[in-house]
Design a protein around this motif. Structure first.
Motif, PDB file in Angstrom:
ATOM      1  N   ALA A   1      50.291  28.253  55.414  1.00 48.83           N
ATOM      2  CA  ALA A   1      50.112  28.034  56.849  1.00 48.83           C
ATOM      3  C   ALA A   1      51.155  27.020  57.296  1.00 48.83           C
ATOM      4  N   GLN A   2      51.754  27.284  58.435  1.00 55.30           N
ATOM      5  CA  GLN A   2      52.734  26.353  59.006  1.00 55.30           C
ATOM      6  C   GLN A   2      52.161  25.764  60.283  1.00 55.30           C
TER       7      GLN A   2
ATOM      8  N   THR B   1      53.297  22.216  56.056  1.00 55.46           N
ATOM      9  CA  THR B   1      53.102  23.462  55.316  1.00 55.46           C
ATOM     10  C   THR B   1      51.945  23.239  54.350  1.00 55.46           C
ATOM     11  N   ALA B   2      50.989  24.176  54.314  1.00 55.07           N
ATOM     12  CA  ALA B   2      49.828  24.041  53.424  1.00 55.07           C
ATOM     13  C   ALA B   2      49.298  25.417  53.061  1.00 55.07           C
ATOM     14  N   THR B   3      48.672  25.513  51.891  1.00 51.05           N
ATOM     15  CA  THR B   3      48.003  26.750  51.497  1.00 51.05           C
ATOM     16  C   THR B   3      46.494  26.638  51.683  1.00 51.05           C
TER      17      THR B   3
ATOM     18  N   ASN C   1      44.051  29.385  74.669  1.00 54.36           N
ATOM     19  CA  ASN C   1      44.932  29.052  73.561  1.00 54.36           C
ATOM     20  C   ASN C   1      44.126  29.165  72.272  1.00 54.36           C
ATOM     21  N   LYS C   2      44.443  30.120  71.455  1.00 56.63           N
ATOM     22  CA  LYS C   2      43.674  30.391  70.238  1.00 56.63           C
ATOM     23  C   LYS C   2      44.175  29.603  69.022  1.00 56.63           C
ATOM     24  N   LYS C   3      45.200  28.760  69.216  1.00 59.18           N
ATOM     25  CA  LYS C   3      45.781  28.047  68.080  1.00 59.18           C
ATOM     26  C   LYS C   3      44.924  26.859  67.652  1.00 59.18           C
TER      27      LYS C   3
ATOM     28  N   GLN D   1      50.364  22.096  65.970  1.00 57.71           N
ATOM     29  CA  GLN D   1      49.657  23.355  66.232  1.00 57.71           C
ATOM     30  C   GLN D   1      49.976  24.351  65.126  1.00 57.71           C
ATOM     31  N   LYS D   2      48.944  25.043  64.690  1.00 58.23           N
ATOM     32  CA  LYS D   2      49.112  26.043  63.639  1.00 58.23           C
ATOM     33  C   LYS D   2      49.819  27.264  64.214  1.00 58.23           C
ATOM     34  N   ASN D   3      50.847  27.717  63.502  1.00 59.79           N
ATOM     35  CA  ASN D   3      51.604  28.900  63.954  1.00 59.79           C
ATOM     36  C   ASN D   3      50.829  30.177  63.704  1.00 59.79           C
TER      37      ASN D   3
END
Length: 190
Positions: free
Chosen positions: A19-20, A54-56, A146-148, A188-190
């Motif tokens: 996830a970015q 950046t994370a998993t 905004n769904k982010k 914000q998560k992409n």
């Protein structure tokens, strides 16, 4: 049999998704405070920067924070001082245009408080830095359109400017060697 296990492990590893998170520049700031003449404080900030996470894992326990700051964007609200800070004996912005930080670990302390360790590079010198971090979120954006997902960060540390070659022969009574750094940001998560 061992070859089959290796292939399966490789295939599973290759489907791990990262996830970015992108920094919201309008709601973020990288600032500093130094003591002046031993009696007052002077603060400043950098106008231009970029950052991402950046994370998993959803809880961000394996998150890597990457921040890049344009050193020439330094601003202390005094043009003469800003010019000096950009000079060769201070940040030397013509030779070292970027300040960078890349985290190497994020450890939960309690609640929403963490310790972040990483490599801070200023003026071409890289040193480890430890930040006390408060993390708010991740949570859904309050605007239903905004769904982010979003995340708020506040990170604090103190460094010695002399460790990075900033200030050369500048006496510590003029400007303290210790510099407090305060970074606040929304991602914000992409």
């Amino acid at each position: 049999m061992k070859k089959g296990i290796f292939i399966l492990t490789f295939l599973l590893a290759s489907v791990v998704t990262f996830a970015q998170w992108t920094i919201d520049k309008g709601h973020s700031k990288f600032s500093f405070i130094v003591q002046h003449h031993g009696i007052s404080e002077v603060d400043g900030y950098f106008k231009k920067f970029d950052g991402k996470i950046t994370a998993t894992k959803d809880n961000l326990s394996d998150a890597v924070f990457e921040i890049t700051i344009e050193s020439a964007s330094i601003n202390t609200d005094l043009e003469m001082r800003d010019g000096h800070l950009k000079s060769e004996d201070m940040f030397n912005v013509s030779q070292f245009p970027s300040i960078t930080f890349i985290s190497t670990s994020l450890t939960k302390v309690a609640g929403n408080r963490y310790t972040m360790i990483g490599n801070l590079t200023i003026k071409g010198v890289t040193k480890p830095a430890t930040f006390d971090v408060t993390m708010n979120g991740p949570s859904a954006h309050p605007d239903p359109k905004n769904k982010k997902m979003q995340l708020g960060i506040k990170a604090l540390t103190t460094i010695k400017r002399s460790n990075f070659g900033i200030g050369g022969k500048l006496d510590n009574i003029m400007v303290s060697d210790e510099v407090q750094i305060r970074a606040t940001g929304e991602f914000q998560k992409n």
